[in-house]
Design a protein around this motif. Structure first.
Motif, PDB file in Angstrom:
ATOM      1  N   THR A 111     -65.948  24.282  23.975  1.00  0.00           N
ATOM      2  CA  THR A 111     -65.130  23.620  22.598  1.00  0.00           C
ATOM      3  C   THR A 111     -65.374  24.694  21.478  1.00  0.00           C
ATOM      4  O   THR A 111     -65.903  25.722  21.770  1.00  0.00           O
ATOM      5  N   GLU A 169     -68.645  25.320  20.121  1.00  0.00           N
ATOM      6  CA  GLU A 169     -69.478  25.985  20.819  1.00  0.00           C
ATOM      7  C   GLU A 169     -69.020  27.722  20.857  1.00  0.00           C
ATOM      8  O   GLU A 169     -69.982  28.177  20.798  1.00  0.00           O
ATOM      9  N   ARG A 191     -61.550  16.496  26.447  1.00  0.00           N
ATOM     10  CA  ARG A 191     -62.234  16.239  25.204  1.00  0.00           C
ATOM     11  C   ARG A 191     -63.928  16.018  25.566  1.00  0.00           C
ATOM     12  O   ARG A 191     -63.972  15.389  26.775  1.00  0.00           O
ATOM     13  N   LYS A 192     -64.676  16.660  24.874  1.00  0.00           N
ATOM     14  CA  LYS A 192     -66.117  16.635  25.391  1.00  0.00           C
ATOM     15  C   LYS A 192     -66.571  15.221  24.779  1.00  0.00           C
ATOM     16  O   LYS A 192     -66.243  14.689  23.606  1.00  0.00           O
ATOM     17  N   PRO A 193     -67.164  14.402  25.756  1.00  0.00           N
ATOM     18  CA  PRO A 193     -67.455  13.012  25.182  1.00  0.00           C
ATOM     19  C   PRO A 193     -68.933  13.108  24.285  1.00  0.00           C
ATOM     20  O   PRO A 193     -70.066  12.787  24.551  1.00  0.00           O
ATOM     21  N   VAL A 194     -68.746  13.588  23.075  1.00  0.00           N
ATOM     22  CA  VAL A 194     -69.736  13.657  21.872  1.00  0.00           C
ATOM     23  C   VAL A 194     -69.109  13.345  20.640  1.00  0.00           C
ATOM     24  O   VAL A 194     -67.885  13.071  20.669  1.00  0.00           O
ATOM     25  N   PRO A 195     -69.834  12.965  19.741  1.00  0.00           N
ATOM     26  CA  PRO A 195     -69.195  12.607  18.554  1.00  0.00           C
ATOM     27  C   PRO A 195     -68.233  13.532  17.965  1.00  0.00           C
ATOM     28  O   PRO A 195     -68.195  14.590  18.052  1.00  0.00           O
ATOM     29  N   GLN A 210     -65.509  14.213  19.587  1.00  0.00           N
ATOM     30  CA  GLN A 210     -64.666  14.386  20.954  1.00  0.00           C
ATOM     31  C   GLN A 210     -63.886  15.766  20.653  1.00  0.00           C
ATOM     32  O   GLN A 210     -62.758  15.757  20.738  1.00  0.00           O
TER      33      GLN A 210
END
Length: 174
Positions: free
Chosen positions: A104, A107, A135-139, A141
């Protein structure tokens, strides 16, 4: 005109010749038939082209014809427009994406300890060197980025594994 099936080696050669990028195993199977041993056919194609001005090479998940290495330099000035040199910061981001993909933007910023301008990702995406892979499954996204087959083709790589020695320091925990 005969009604028999075309020679699979010649058909594979024609398909490889006609496409501008790597030809996948799926494409070859569609053209040659599911019951054809693709690895054997590609081996025969490679043998037949060995003494010609081009060769069969694996690129990413496919194969393509490339100029024979001993002739490449002689043709470069005539045929190729030189790869546009990317600014150092953009190249650094591209290498980080290659090393840590999927990755991301936050990152990348964390690793570089610097803000990543959106125009850097846009430039790499416009050149076809990176693409969004979800999309990364974190708050929040955030978008995940990865390199493309164009990246491999442009830099003459069969796979990202060829970059391993260069990228080793860029891997590891964020």
């Amino acid at each position: 005109m005969t009604s028999s099936s075309p020679d699979p080696v010649r058909l594979a050669e024609a398909l490889l010749f006609q496409t501008s990028g790597p030809v996948s195993r799926t494409m070859l199977a569609r053209a040659l038939g599911e019951n054809i041993e693709i690895t054997q056919i590609l081996s025969q194609v490679a043998k037949r082209t060995k003494e010609l001005g081009f060769e069969l090479v694996a690129v990413g998940d496919g194969w393509m014809f490339r100029t024979a290495p001993d002739l490449a330099e002689s043709l470069r000035a005539v045929l190729e427009k030189p790869l546009e040199r990317l600014p150092r910061a953009v190249l650094e981001v591209l290498l980080l994406i290659a090393a840590r993909q999927p990755v991301t933007r936050p990152e990348i910023e964390s690793f570089r300890d610097a803000i990543l301008p959106q125009k850097t990702l846009t430039l790499l995406q416009e050149k076809g060197l990176i693409r969004s892979v979800g999309r990364k499954p974190v708050p929040g996204q955030p978008q995940l980025w990865a390199t493309t087959e164009t990246f491999l083709v442009n830099y003459g790589l069969r796979s990202l594994a060829e970059l391993d020695p260069l990228l080793e320091g860029l891997r590891g925990p964020l």
